[in-house]
Write a protein that holds these residues in place. Sequence first.
Motif, PDB file in Angstrom:
ATOM      1  N   ASP A 145      -6.916  -6.031  19.535  1.00 19.82           N
ATOM      2  CA  ASP A 145      -6.008  -4.903  19.742  1.00 19.82           C
ATOM      3  C   ASP A 145      -4.584  -5.253  19.338  1.00 19.82           C
ATOM      4  N   SER A 146      -4.153  -6.474  19.634  1.00 16.88           N
ATOM      5  CA  SER A 146      -2.801  -6.898  19.261  1.00 16.88           C
ATOM      6  C   SER A 146      -2.630  -6.930  17.753  1.00 16.88           C
ATOM      7  N   LEU A 147      -3.644  -7.401  17.043  1.00 17.57           N
ATOM      8  CA  LEU A 147      -3.572  -7.440  15.578  1.00 17.57           C
ATOM      9  C   LEU A 147      -3.673  -6.042  14.980  1.00 17.57           C
ATOM     10  N   ALA A 148      -4.508  -5.181  15.564  1.00 19.36           N
ATOM     11  CA  ALA A 148      -4.689  -3.835  15.035  1.00 19.36           C
ATOM     12  C   ALA A 148      -3.453  -2.972  15.246  1.00 19.36           C
ATOM     13  N   CYS A 149      -2.653  -3.278  16.263  1.00 15.27           N
ATOM     14  CA  CYS A 149      -1.462  -2.474  16.558  1.00 15.27           C
ATOM     15  C   CYS A 149      -0.258  -2.843  15.695  1.00 15.27           C
ATOM     16  N   LEU A 150      -0.377  -3.894  14.878  1.00 14.11           N
ATOM     17  CA  LEU A 150       0.749  -4.279  14.032  1.00 14.11           C
ATOM     18  C   LEU A 150       0.974  -3.221  12.944  1.00 14.11           C
ATOM     19  N   PRO A 151       2.228  -2.961  12.584  1.00 13.63           N
ATOM     20  CA  PRO A 151       2.502  -1.982  11.517  1.00 13.63           C
ATOM     21  C   PRO A 151       1.888  -2.418  10.188  1.00 13.63           C
ATOM     22  N   PRO A 152       1.280  -1.509   9.447  1.00 11.44           N
ATOM     23  CA  PRO A 152       0.718  -1.881   8.136  1.00 11.44           C
ATOM     24  C   PRO A 152       1.775  -2.414   7.167  1.00 11.44           C
ATOM     25  N   ASP A 153       3.031  -2.062   7.411  1.00 12.31           N
ATOM     26  CA  ASP A 153       4.098  -2.540   6.517  1.00 12.31           C
ATOM     27  C   ASP A 153       4.181  -4.061   6.500  1.00 12.31           C
ATOM     28  N   LEU A 154       3.840  -4.721   7.616  1.00 16.13           N
ATOM     29  CA  LEU A 154       3.898  -6.180   7.648  1.00 16.13           C
ATOM     30  C   LEU A 154       2.938  -6.784   6.626  1.00 16.13           C
ATOM     31  N   ARG A 155       1.719  -6.294   6.604  1.00 18.54           N
ATOM     32  CA  ARG A 155       0.735  -6.804   5.646  1.00 18.54           C
ATOM     33  C   ARG A 155       1.173  -6.507   4.213  1.00 18.54           C
ATOM     34  N   GLN A 156       1.580  -5.245   3.996  1.00 14.16           N
ATOM     35  CA  GLN A 156       1.944  -4.843   2.637  1.00 14.16           C
ATOM     36  C   GLN A 156       3.163  -5.597   2.134  1.00 14.16           C
ATOM     37  N   ALA A 157       4.156  -5.808   3.007  1.00 14.01           N
ATOM     38  CA  ALA A 157       5.359  -6.523   2.590  1.00 14.01           C
ATOM     39  C   ALA A 157       5.041  -7.974   2.264  1.00 14.01           C
ATOM     40  N   SER A 158       4.220  -8.617   3.095  1.00 11.15           N
ATOM     41  CA  SER A 158       3.877 -10.014   2.840  1.00 11.15           C
ATOM     42  C   SER A 158       3.090 -10.165   1.544  1.00 11.15           C
ATOM     43  N   LEU A 159       2.111  -9.297   1.348  1.00 11.74           N
ATOM     44  CA  LEU A 159       1.336  -9.366   0.112  1.00 11.74           C
ATOM     45  C   LEU A 159       2.184  -9.010  -1.101  1.00 11.74           C
ATOM     46  N   GLY A 160       3.120  -8.079  -0.915  1.00 12.92           N
ATOM     47  CA  GLY A 160       3.992  -7.687  -2.016  1.00 12.92           C
ATOM     48  C   GLY A 160       4.948  -8.794  -2.434  1.00 12.92           C
ATOM     49  N   LEU A 161       5.278  -9.692  -1.495  1.00 14.47           N
ATOM     50  CA  LEU A 161       6.148 -10.826  -1.822  1.00 14.47           C
ATOM     51  C   LEU A 161       5.402 -11.995  -2.430  1.00 14.47           C
ATOM     52  N   GLY A 162       4.094 -11.825  -2.606  1.00 19.14           N
ATOM     53  CA  GLY A 162       3.322 -12.856  -3.284  1.00 19.14           C
ATOM     54  C   GLY A 162       2.504 -13.749  -2.378  1.00 19.14           C
ATOM     55  N   ALA A 163       2.496 -13.479  -1.070  1.00 19.74           N
ATOM     56  CA  ALA A 163       1.707 -14.302  -0.153  1.00 19.74           C
ATOM     57  C   ALA A 163       0.222 -13.995  -0.328  1.00 19.74           C
ATOM     58  N   THR A 164      -0.592 -15.013  -0.119  1.00 18.18           N
ATOM     59  CA  THR A 164      -2.037 -14.801  -0.166  1.00 18.18           C
ATOM     60  C   THR A 164      -2.488 -14.129   1.141  1.00 18.18           C
ATOM     61  N   ARG A 165      -3.757 -13.756   1.156  1.00 16.98           N
ATOM     62  CA  ARG A 165      -4.286 -13.094   2.357  1.00 16.98           C
ATOM     63  C   ARG A 165      -4.217 -14.005   3.575  1.00 16.98           C
TER      64      ARG A 165
END
Length: 320
Positions: free
Chosen positions: A197-217
């Motif tokens: 639940d804690s992971l699912a409640c995180l804003p999707p922007d966090l994932r998209q921003a990290s991946l957009g900056l070149g971080a791996t999954r």
Amino acid sequence: MTATPSRRQTGVGFRPHTEKTFDTGFVWLTLAFALTIGLILLSIAIVITWRAWPAIQTYGLGFLFSSSWNPVKGREQFGALPVIYGTLVSSLISLVIAIPLGIGTALFLSENFIPLKFRTPLVFLVELLAAIPSVVYGLWGIFVLIPLVNPIAVWLHNYLGWIPIFSTPPAGGPGMFPAGIVLSIMILPIITAISRDSLACLPPDLRQASLGLGATRWETIFRVLIPAAFSGIVGGIMLALGRAMGETMAVTMIIGNVNRISISILEPANTISSLIANQFAEASGMQVAALMYAGLVLMILTFVVNIAADFIVSQVKAKY
């Protein structure tokens, strides 16, 4: 000059009297529920302390550091150190097993590693573990887990016996090691559900921003998502620890119920809950007071765990 319509005429910002009454009633109702819970906890603490008072007066703090437990009348001597030790060690073993497994399961079920049609049944199955009665876990541990664990315990002693926690040969039956494994299975749904639940409640922007900056999954998971959800994960772990410390029936059936301190986890041991469950029905006099004293110690330990959880969560929230 044009007259400005009133808030009542426009309906903007106007709340009916009935709605205000319901809101006020709801506030007072929730306050009453909160006070009732506090009073229940206070009454439990008062009753346990009152029943334990003869033992507190007789043994004092020495009760916490004594290893003797002799209920024979005229020679009563009670000490809770072995069961306190067993409670803490069995809970620690369960956390060592359940934390990586629970967090890993939460990540697997929340990060789209598999399609939704497969994730939903898996989530249900994990949460279903919490609905199994503890006595069923105990029976499963006796007839299934202990025979499976014994060869592993023998291997640990033969090849890793130089490590103190594996220094004694396994008894071939109940013990601290299988009890810790059963506890880890029992607390796994708590850690998994709250972490997911804690992971699912995180804003999707966090994932998209990290991946957009070149971080791996995996860099995104370990350097962005887990730190952001860390407060919720820690809260779930501390709640699971409280559950493990207070578990009674399953541990009573598997741990061996021996009031002895041994650094080896391959030997039988005992916990506070198991001690009370085994002896309270036949206890009388000072033995009842000693058992209530042990229950008071367990209650204090769980309070300390919850206070520590609240402090850790608040510190993590302030950091992230």
